[in-house]
Scaffold this motif. Sequence first.
Motif, PDB file in Angstrom:
ATOM      1  N   ASN A   1      12.991  -1.768 -22.076  1.00 44.55           N
ATOM      2  CA  ASN A   1      13.812  -2.620 -20.970  1.00 44.55           C
ATOM      3  C   ASN A   1      12.184  -3.393 -20.693  1.00 44.55           C
ATOM      4  O   ASN A   1      13.440  -4.283 -20.025  1.00 44.55           O
ATOM      5  CB  ASN A   1      14.600  -2.286 -19.521  1.00 44.55           C
ATOM      6  CG  ASN A   1      15.614  -1.573 -20.199  1.00 44.55           C
ATOM      7  OD1 ASN A   1      16.597  -1.444 -20.942  1.00 44.55           O
ATOM      8  ND2 ASN A   1      16.337  -1.536 -18.662  1.00 44.55           N
TER       9      ASN A   1
ATOM     10  N   ASN B   1      18.020   8.162 -15.139  1.00 45.43           N
ATOM     11  CA  ASN B   1      18.627   7.067 -14.599  1.00 45.43           C
ATOM     12  C   ASN B   1      17.100   6.236 -14.851  1.00 45.43           C
ATOM     13  O   ASN B   1      18.048   4.305 -14.138  1.00 45.43           O
ATOM     14  CB  ASN B   1      18.557   7.320 -13.009  1.00 45.43           C
ATOM     15  CG  ASN B   1      20.532   7.807 -13.066  1.00 45.43           C
ATOM     16  OD1 ASN B   1      21.194   7.712 -14.314  1.00 45.43           O
ATOM     17  ND2 ASN B   1      21.034   7.869 -11.958  1.00 45.43           N
TER      18      ASN B   1
ATOM     19  N   GLU C   1      15.973   3.762 -16.818  1.00 42.41           N
ATOM     20  CA  GLU C   1      16.219   2.958 -17.239  1.00 42.41           C
ATOM     21  C   GLU C   1      17.290   2.109 -16.463  1.00 42.41           C
ATOM     22  O   GLU C   1      17.580   0.626 -16.812  1.00 42.41           O
ATOM     23  CB  GLU C   1      17.270   3.132 -18.209  1.00 42.41           C
ATOM     24  CG  GLU C   1      18.823   3.738 -18.643  1.00 42.41           C
ATOM     25  CD  GLU C   1      19.443   3.934 -19.966  1.00 42.41           C
ATOM     26  OE1 GLU C   1      19.577   2.565 -20.616  1.00 42.41           O
ATOM     27  OE2 GLU C   1      20.380   5.134 -19.870  1.00 42.41           O
ATOM     28  N   HIS C   2      18.250   2.126 -15.571  1.00 42.32           N
ATOM     29  CA  HIS C   2      18.705   1.369 -14.353  1.00 42.32           C
ATOM     30  C   HIS C   2      18.230   0.749 -13.297  1.00 42.32           C
ATOM     31  O   HIS C   2      18.507   0.095 -13.299  1.00 42.32           O
ATOM     32  CB  HIS C   2      20.517   2.010 -14.420  1.00 42.32           C
ATOM     33  CG  HIS C   2      21.282   2.423 -15.227  1.00 42.32           C
ATOM     34  ND1 HIS C   2      21.749   1.762 -15.829  1.00 42.32           N
ATOM     35  CD2 HIS C   2      21.337   4.000 -15.273  1.00 42.32           C
ATOM     36  CE1 HIS C   2      22.963   2.268 -17.023  1.00 42.32           C
ATOM     37  NE2 HIS C   2      22.078   3.543 -16.866  1.00 42.32           N
ATOM     38  N   LEU C   3      16.753   1.328 -13.596  1.00 41.57           N
ATOM     39  CA  LEU C   3      16.271   0.595 -12.478  1.00 41.57           C
ATOM     40  C   LEU C   3      14.999  -0.331 -12.803  1.00 41.57           C
ATOM     41  O   LEU C   3      14.538  -0.782 -11.684  1.00 41.57           O
ATOM     42  CB  LEU C   3      14.722   2.131 -11.797  1.00 41.57           C
ATOM     43  CG  LEU C   3      15.770   2.822 -11.090  1.00 41.57           C
ATOM     44  CD1 LEU C   3      15.319   4.604 -11.438  1.00 41.57           C
ATOM     45  CD2 LEU C   3      16.579   2.998  -9.688  1.00 41.57           C
ATOM     46  N   LEU C   4      14.225  -0.095 -14.263  1.00 40.07           N
ATOM     47  CA  LEU C   4      13.772  -1.434 -14.456  1.00 40.07           C
ATOM     48  C   LEU C   4      14.367  -2.587 -15.132  1.00 40.07           C
ATOM     49  O   LEU C   4      15.276  -3.148 -15.744  1.00 40.07           O
ATOM     50  CB  LEU C   4      13.114  -0.346 -15.553  1.00 40.07           C
ATOM     51  CG  LEU C   4      12.193   0.991 -14.919  1.00 40.07           C
ATOM     52  CD1 LEU C   4      11.657   1.430 -15.828  1.00 40.07           C
ATOM     53  CD2 LEU C   4      11.721   0.656 -13.509  1.00 40.07           C
TER      54      LEU C   4
END
Lengths: 389, 477
Positions: B355, B455, B457-460
């Motif tokens: 990301n 998770n 990928e959702h945090l960065l």
Amino acid sequence: MKTVAVIFGSRSAEHDISIVTALSAIIKPLEATKKYKVESVYISKDGSWFWDDKLKDIKLYQSSAIDEFMRKAPKVQLQFDDGLTLVKSSQFAGRKAYKKIDIVFPATHGTHGEDGELMGLLEMANVPYVGCDVPSSAIAMDKVLSRQIADVNEIPVPKYEYLQASTFHQKGAEVVKDLEKSLKYPLFVKPARLGSSIGISHVKNSRELVNAIEVALHYDSKAIIEEAVQNLVEVTVPIIGNDELTYASAEQPLSKEDGVFDFDTKYMNQGKGGKKMGSKSGAQGYSKIPADISDALTKESLRVAGAVYRSVGCKGIARIDLLIDSKTKKVFFNEINPLPGSLYNHNWRASGISNVDLVNRLVDLAEDSWKEKQKLTTTFSTNFLKQQG
Amino acid sequence: MKSILSLFNLRLPIYYTYMLQQVEYEPSKFIKWLFRLLRQNKAVKTVMNRQTLVWTSKAKALVLVSYLFVAMSMFLYVFALKDLVFWPICLGVILLATPLYLAYFLWALTLVAHMFIIKPKQIRLVAEANKIFKNHKAVKIAVLGSYGKTTVKELLNTVLSEGKTVASTPGNKNVSVSHARFAKKLTGDEEVIVLEFGEGEPGDIRRMAEMFEPDYAVITGLAPNHLDHYESLQAVAKDLLEIEKFVANDNIYINGDSEMLTDYTKERFVHYSVEGLDGWKVNNVKVSVDATKFVLSKGNKKINVKTSLVGRHQIANLTVVSVIADVLGLTKNQIEKGITSASPFQHRMQPRAINGAWIIDDTYNGNLEGLKAGLDLLKEIKADRKWYVTPGLVDQGDETERVHVELGKKIAEINPDIVVLMQNSVTDTVRSSIEAGGFKGELRIEENPLEFYLNIEHLLAKGDLVLMQNDWTDNYN
């Protein structure tokens, strides 16, 4: 812990896209915040509502398992009692499950959802919800209305006409002649109130125009016909905010050679030349971030996008699509997406806002907006009834 | 109570076998794990949260034997107790003890297997390996130390392979049995053999050196590891320095950046560091998230080092490897090419873009010095938002408290924007130390590491830099 209901699916041509938006871009990040209990609420293609944790699994929708689920699962009722409560029958002994919802995160695209209908229901329930409100959703979804608003606010739009299905069916070829008088080929024909580029055609002559209008009116009772912008560069600008706006990067979708950025290009064919990009990558597969335009044009694009967002009265999130004539450097407003697919989170990530930060901010914005509304007086005491009879 | 109740599960033999697999069928570690589970009051099924049993023939046999053992013992108890007046009560008591005696049955079974089958087989293998190594004409290099040895071993293999035929132990296989199995695969044509020596208990290094008879040795560092088997740090140092009985002092390279190690070695041996080695000087250092560059020079000799290995601490490793390659006759071009072709080793300072963010995966790093080196790298690299993720360290024995206080201090000093601690027995110590150190960022405690990793990928987002260090295997959780 607050409960967030994510509502998705619905009676829309973009039903399947809504499922992906809800599951991958909203529910997962919301759960990863660890701040919210997330309830998934699915509206089937026939308009039935379901509420179940099983609905969070994409595999359910990839086979006939969803039909089996819907056959067995109880449908959901809504209760508007000091907010929104989901009600589900246990099917035994008359017992029912109740779930009070603190915030709603609509994830529906297109008709019966993104167009303001769902927002109307949520307004009636007086529950905070993410995204554009009733009028802005309705305007955003209607390409004719949104252009008229832009026109009034002196925001440039390509020259256009619109056509009701009834008029077309009554007058037929005569309508085409009228259109040809006021507009010059090449033209774009679009259903007025449908997203995800469904039903869009690029036409160069009368025969194609008639066909294109028929296609557009197959999806909607109103079609818009507009002149194609020359030396075209398409740019899209995702925005979040209520009063204070935050812009993601100006993004440049890469359209096919015929200039049509249709559903297949977006979701099925992996982008123009993107062999490596799977359909899973969605918008990431067919666009450049930031857009390959000058700093001055980027600045102007953000300005026009912000002006559209404010003039339509968008809240929470929206994506503004723009058309640029690269020779004249003129930026035209094209359309608004009140709920961009997957929240356009690939662009937000590239702009430094993670999926989790994005949904967190959107929920905060929803609560802010709701609190503001609570300050308004919505009733008025009069003697009117006493004077009757 | 929850933990005890959870043991009454029909899948218990599978959970026990899984844990035996996790501790490499070491009987004492298995029993330690069981009591740790009971102490922490965790449900037994949670041990398989992250991985599942690999159905090897050994695992299948153990599961089958476990079920048979329980079934047969039930039958025998009923048969033996049926004439007693209170037989149902007696049987009930016995049933309640079933999980415990099944555990001890498996413990005894693996212990017996270890003593009468595995150990004699290992002794035979080691004797054969000793003969193979003794008769082999290759230059033999031993790499040992509390940390960094796999990296140095892999680097030696990659760089020396540019000019020599090299064989080295695979992955982190560093015990005598692995060495012995490796020896059997040698063709006899190798010009250099590189072996990683793992210290697990006193005497390990001497035994390995006796078998291998190395010509050169690299000691990569000293840290308080395996203190459950060694009495003290001094005992670890003593074990490592046994190597000088087998290798000439001029051929022993010591990591001079490891202060704990140099405390014991003083001026003996050849010291290498981020500054250089024996007249070789390190200059023009550039460290980024996905590369390290520097120039190594001595007199007319000059080596341009360019590598995708990250971290300032890699400079010392690259220096010693370059110099050994030079000593063994490789050309400048061969050394430079070899270093450039070395890629980060899995889960060891391995950068990954996601990301638009960077994650440095250092989850196989299990010692304090390594964690500190990583934290220094986190400080050095520019990023919009810095994350530090760790569960802390295992096998620290009596040093556990001190090591984690020191880790907390270091984290506070580096002051990342977000610190994520994986919840376990050392979390409170690290957290207190971080807070006492005046940490200004956000501190998160994560109860489910797997969920966090899934998770991520959702945090960065773009501009984030995440350093993940160490990961506790299920038997420690």
